[in-house]
Design a protein around this motif. Structure first.
Motif, PDB file in Angstrom:
ATOM      1  N   TRP A  66      -4.715  34.767  -3.267  1.00 27.52           N
ATOM      2  CA  TRP A  66      -4.529  34.392  -4.664  1.00 27.52           C
ATOM      3  C   TRP A  66      -5.039  35.537  -5.515  1.00 27.52           C
ATOM      4  O   TRP A  66      -6.203  35.600  -5.852  1.00 27.52           O
ATOM      5  CB  TRP A  66      -5.282  33.095  -4.974  1.00 27.52           C
ATOM      6  N   HIS A  77      -2.779  29.762 -13.390  1.00 27.60           N
ATOM      7  CA  HIS A  77      -2.012  28.822 -12.583  1.00 27.60           C
ATOM      8  C   HIS A  77      -2.064  27.451 -13.242  1.00 27.60           C
ATOM      9  O   HIS A  77      -3.145  26.996 -13.609  1.00 27.60           O
ATOM     10  CB  HIS A  77      -2.585  28.759 -11.175  1.00 27.60           C
ATOM     11  N   LEU A  80      -4.062  24.900 -10.458  1.00 27.98           N
ATOM     12  CA  LEU A  80      -4.847  25.437  -9.344  1.00 27.98           C
ATOM     13  C   LEU A  80      -5.857  24.445  -8.788  1.00 27.98           C
ATOM     14  O   LEU A  80      -6.006  24.296  -7.583  1.00 27.98           O
ATOM     15  CB  LEU A  80      -5.588  26.692  -9.792  1.00 27.98           C
ATOM     16  N   GLN A  81      -6.537  23.771  -9.674  1.00 28.07           N
ATOM     17  CA  GLN A  81      -7.624  22.902  -9.224  1.00 28.07           C
ATOM     18  C   GLN A  81      -7.122  21.785  -8.319  1.00 28.07           C
ATOM     19  O   GLN A  81      -7.655  21.563  -7.227  1.00 28.07           O
ATOM     20  CB  GLN A  81      -8.354  22.326 -10.441  1.00 28.07           C
ATOM     21  N   GLU A  82      -6.076  21.119  -8.763  1.00 23.47           N
ATOM     22  CA  GLU A  82      -5.518  20.029  -7.965  1.00 23.47           C
ATOM     23  C   GLU A  82      -4.951  20.569  -6.656  1.00 23.47           C
ATOM     24  O   GLU A  82      -5.081  19.948  -5.599  1.00 23.47           O
ATOM     25  CB  GLU A  82      -4.411  19.304  -8.739  1.00 23.47           C
ATOM     26  N   LEU A  84      -5.954  23.173  -4.991  1.00 25.30           N
ATOM     27  CA  LEU A  84      -7.050  23.488  -4.083  1.00 25.30           C
ATOM     28  C   LEU A  84      -7.633  22.212  -3.478  1.00 25.30           C
ATOM     29  O   LEU A  84      -7.995  22.184  -2.304  1.00 25.30           O
ATOM     30  CB  LEU A  84      -8.148  24.266  -4.817  1.00 25.30           C
ATOM     31  N   ILE A  85      -7.722  21.188  -4.300  1.00 23.82           N
ATOM     32  CA  ILE A  85      -8.262  19.936  -3.783  1.00 23.82           C
ATOM     33  C   ILE A  85      -7.404  19.439  -2.619  1.00 23.82           C
ATOM     34  O   ILE A  85      -7.911  19.105  -1.548  1.00 23.82           O
ATOM     35  CB  ILE A  85      -8.335  18.870  -4.904  1.00 23.82           C
ATOM     36  N   LYS A  88      -7.617  21.933   0.427  1.00 22.19           N
ATOM     37  CA  LYS A  88      -8.895  21.904   1.104  1.00 22.19           C
ATOM     38  C   LYS A  88      -9.083  20.606   1.881  1.00 22.19           C
ATOM     39  O   LYS A  88      -9.533  20.624   3.030  1.00 22.19           O
ATOM     40  CB  LYS A  88     -10.017  22.059   0.079  1.00 22.19           C
ATOM     41  N   SER A  92      -9.517  20.439   5.813  1.00 25.32           N
ATOM     42  CA  SER A  92     -10.763  19.867   6.311  1.00 25.32           C
ATOM     43  C   SER A  92     -10.497  18.800   7.348  1.00 25.32           C
ATOM     44  O   SER A  92     -11.191  18.706   8.354  1.00 25.32           O
ATOM     45  CB  SER A  92     -11.544  19.242   5.157  1.00 25.32           C
ATOM     46  N   ALA A  93      -9.488  18.007   7.066  1.00 23.92           N
ATOM     47  CA  ALA A  93      -9.198  16.892   7.960  1.00 23.92           C
ATOM     48  C   ALA A  93      -8.887  17.377   9.366  1.00 23.92           C
ATOM     49  O   ALA A  93      -9.008  16.641  10.332  1.00 23.92           O
ATOM     50  CB  ALA A  93      -8.036  16.077   7.410  1.00 23.92           C
ATOM     51  N   TYR A  96     -10.409  22.759   9.618  1.00 27.16           N
ATOM     52  CA  TYR A  96     -10.205  24.139   9.188  1.00 27.16           C
ATOM     53  C   TYR A  96     -10.905  24.409   7.853  1.00 27.16           C
ATOM     54  O   TYR A  96     -11.062  23.514   7.031  1.00 27.16           O
ATOM     55  CB  TYR A  96      -8.709  24.439   9.038  1.00 27.16           C
ATOM     56  N   HIS A  97     -11.277  25.654   7.689  1.00 30.40           N
ATOM     57  CA  HIS A  97     -11.858  26.078   6.426  1.00 30.40           C
ATOM     58  C   HIS A  97     -10.905  27.030   5.733  1.00 30.40           C
ATOM     59  O   HIS A  97     -10.027  27.618   6.360  1.00 30.40           O
ATOM     60  CB  HIS A  97     -13.195  26.775   6.656  1.00 30.40           C
ATOM     61  N   LEU A  98     -11.127  27.194   4.431  1.00 30.01           N
ATOM     62  CA  LEU A  98     -10.249  28.036   3.642  1.00 30.01           C
ATOM     63  C   LEU A  98     -11.010  29.287   3.222  1.00 30.01           C
ATOM     64  O   LEU A  98     -12.066  29.194   2.596  1.00 30.01           O
ATOM     65  CB  LEU A  98      -9.792  27.252   2.409  1.00 30.01           C
ATOM     66  N   LEU A  99     -10.480  30.423   3.585  1.00 34.68           N
ATOM     67  CA  LEU A  99     -11.166  31.673   3.274  1.00 34.68           C
ATOM     68  C   LEU A  99     -10.453  32.394   2.141  1.00 34.68           C
ATOM     69  O   LEU A  99      -9.303  32.811   2.284  1.00 34.68           O
ATOM     70  CB  LEU A  99     -11.201  32.561   4.515  1.00 34.68           C
ATOM     71  N   MET A 100     -11.147  32.526   1.016  1.00 36.69           N
ATOM     72  CA  MET A 100     -10.558  33.259  -0.099  1.00 36.69           C
ATOM     73  C   MET A 100     -10.789  34.730   0.142  1.00 36.69           C
ATOM     74  O   MET A 100     -11.917  35.222   0.032  1.00 36.69           O
ATOM     75  CB  MET A 100     -11.215  32.847  -1.418  1.00 36.69           C
TER      76      MET A 100
END
Lengths: 344, 344
Positions: A66, A77, A80-82, A84-85, A88, A92-93, A96-100
């Motif tokens: 991004w 954007h 963006l917030q929604e 990402l929610i 993520k 997570s489920a 996995y993790h998210l790497l910026m």
DNA sequence: TGAACGCGTGAAACCGGTTACAAAGAAAGG
DNA sequence: CCTTTCTTTGTAACCGGTTTCACGCGTTCA
């Protein structure tokens, strides 16, 4: 930090057995498994992800690309917030993790001679960190860079950008269907002369919204004179000036469908300045359902996107590929017509 | 993937030498260094970050804790996007990446028996991934959880939340000064009866804004009757209802300072519904300068926070601690009064 | 001239997991 | 009862880096 070897020693088993307990529990006898699990819990054992990634070449990380596009400094954007929610939580489920990923100015990247905002640099980071895949977020207009990612061969999913590649796909709203819904809504309200203000032609969602508009108009048996299609750029001023020119036509439209809410707000302003009442003299429908839509006067009828859902879909798509599945087809998430006072 | 051993073999040196070339270049003779660097470039060598993290116990990753608080479902961070931009670019500049940690529903967390949204779970992830530190983003109201992080002993920096701990600090705006600026602006515009709608008492920025309000009122020699201080919750409806009650007072205020723009928008709505003109009958000043502030009617006078700057400051603070430096004192970034039409 | 020192280098241990392979024991089949 | 097969387990190599330690060599100092 407790290690697998300590546990092995305490339990009187080999490290291989301990490792198996956590990875293929069924291959270990019930007794040993329970002992190992108990001891691990008592020692508060946590697997070392670096060691694990080193051994398996998989890290449980998904990269997020991004970049704020330097060519469009004011760009934000719209959701963006929604996004990402959704992204993520779906990642997570599955653990996995998210790497910026670091980008411009990174000492690490400079050290390897990478130029800024360079897809190659990202792909490198992917290799270095054993990332499973990438999620690309539209940052305004760097479609060429996105194409490069898509060609790189690693799993990637773009949001709202039309990419294709060996393991690349994308997620967006059902822009065609949404636009058609807008038209049908206006037709049902009695409108016959309906114009549209589009986004930039090169933008996939913009193009799809125009397609949906045309299709629904044809379906309703209504003509679309060329001057009823005006190209905007998603920003408000373009909506305002486009509406001004529409109003000035010899036979002005009674309704206008805007491909974005910002432009629709511009349309409201233009109508007000021209002394037109909305929706009586000119009905306006937008797209996106940004926060502002409910607050302008009159509140804006618009098509709400499933913002978090798009994030979830992107996560699902990338995980599918990470797990070796086929490249999923592009996903088009349903939109929802939110009728407010700017149309009827 | 090229490895350090291949390079060593091709260059006729030991792996130790190759490793040194990348980490302590000055300890290697110029000739060997150049040979290694050239070969590495030719083979497009990329260090394996997992191996490196395993050996050094440092990963070059900073964790981002940003849970959407389930107790406040509609909560949206007022400036997440800008915050992330600042955070990411400052971290990038030092070669660090930002890891958005998985939270609720994570299979990995469930596997180790962690409960959801549990600080302990995050701290575990920190250990597992060798994270250098954490950045905590206010997600509404989980201050207790934040305190737990702060006590954990690992470097953490909170944004807009007042935490303290062995290696914990925080970054926020100069809320006291900003609120005082708002009051002075209103006083200069001739207002004498000025009310305020605060945020939740437990929230540090909210408390500071109230302090600043009171201090500036005292400085101006103006009284603040108790009924002129109404507690809100940062959401729009609370601003709306608070304003309604202020308007209904026997001696209503002529100006209201809202501790957040969302509440200020609520104030505008309440004024409109009551038939009051803004700013003539009621002046409104907000705080945050969210995107919406410039777009509502009338545009909102507000205190702009240095949103990206807060992200940069948070990055700096956490990196300072990661690199072994002293815990930096809390940072209070200056705010800027943006005068629009909702006050004069 | 001999001892002390500093520099550049390599061998090898180490970080903490995974997994191929072999072996031992148990169960099944003829 | 012997052979075959399956299950369970351990040994040890491996993933790709970093770092300690010792050694050889050239300087410097007494």
């Amino acid at each position: 930090m407790t290690t697998i070897r300590e546990i092995a020693q305490l339990c009187g088993v080999s490290v291989a057995t301990v490792s198996r307990v956590f990875n293929q529990p069924l291959t270990v006898s019930k007794e040993k498994r329970e002992v190992v699990e108990r001891v691990a819990r008592e020692l508060d054992y946590r697997p070392n992800e670096s060691a694990r990634a080193l051994a398996t070449k998989r890290s449980g990380l998904i990269g997020l690309v991004w970049d704020t596009d330097h060519r469009r400094p004011g760009w934000r954007h719209p959701y963006l917030q929604e996004l990402l929610i959704g992204l993520k939580s779906a990642l997570s489920a599955h653990g996995y993790h998210l790497l910026m990923l670091a980008t411009s100015g990174s000492a690490a990247l400079r050290a390897v001679g990478a130029s800024l905002a360079d897809p190659v640099a990202y792909v490198n980071m992917t290799r270095r960190h054993h990332l499973g895949g990438l999620v690309l977020i539209d940052s305004g207009s760097d479609a060429p860079a996105f194409a490069a990612f898509a060609q790189s061969g690693l799993p990637c999913v773009a949001v709202d950008v039309d990419v294709d590649g060996p393991r690349a796909t994308y997620v967006t709203s059902d822009n065609v269907g949404g636009a058609a819904m807008a038209v049908r809504h206006l037709v049902e309200a009695g409108h016959r002369r309906i114009a549209t203000i589009t986004g930039p032609r090169a933008n996939r969602p913009a193009a799809d919204r125009l397609d949906g508009f045309r299709a629904a108009m044809a379906e309703a048996g209504l003509a679309v004179p060329p001057e009823y299609v005006v190209e905007g750029d998603f920003y408000r001023p373009s909506g305002q000036s486009a509406t001004r020119s529409l109003i000035a036509l010899p036979e002005p439209p009674t309704a206008v469908f805007c491909a974005g809410d910002e432009m629709a707000v511009g349309a409201l302003l233009a109508a007000r300045h021209a002394g037109l009442r909305v929706p009586d003299d000119l009905a306006v429908v937008g797209f996106d359902d940004i926060e502002l839509a409910a607050l302008v006067e009159p509140p804006l009828t618009t098509l709400a996107q499933d913002k978090a859902g798009i994030g979830v879909a992107a996560a699902r798509a990338v995980l599918t590929m990470v797990h070796g599945g086929e490249k999923p087809p592009p996903a088009f998430l349903p939109t929802r017509l939110v009728v407010r006072s700017s149309s009827r």
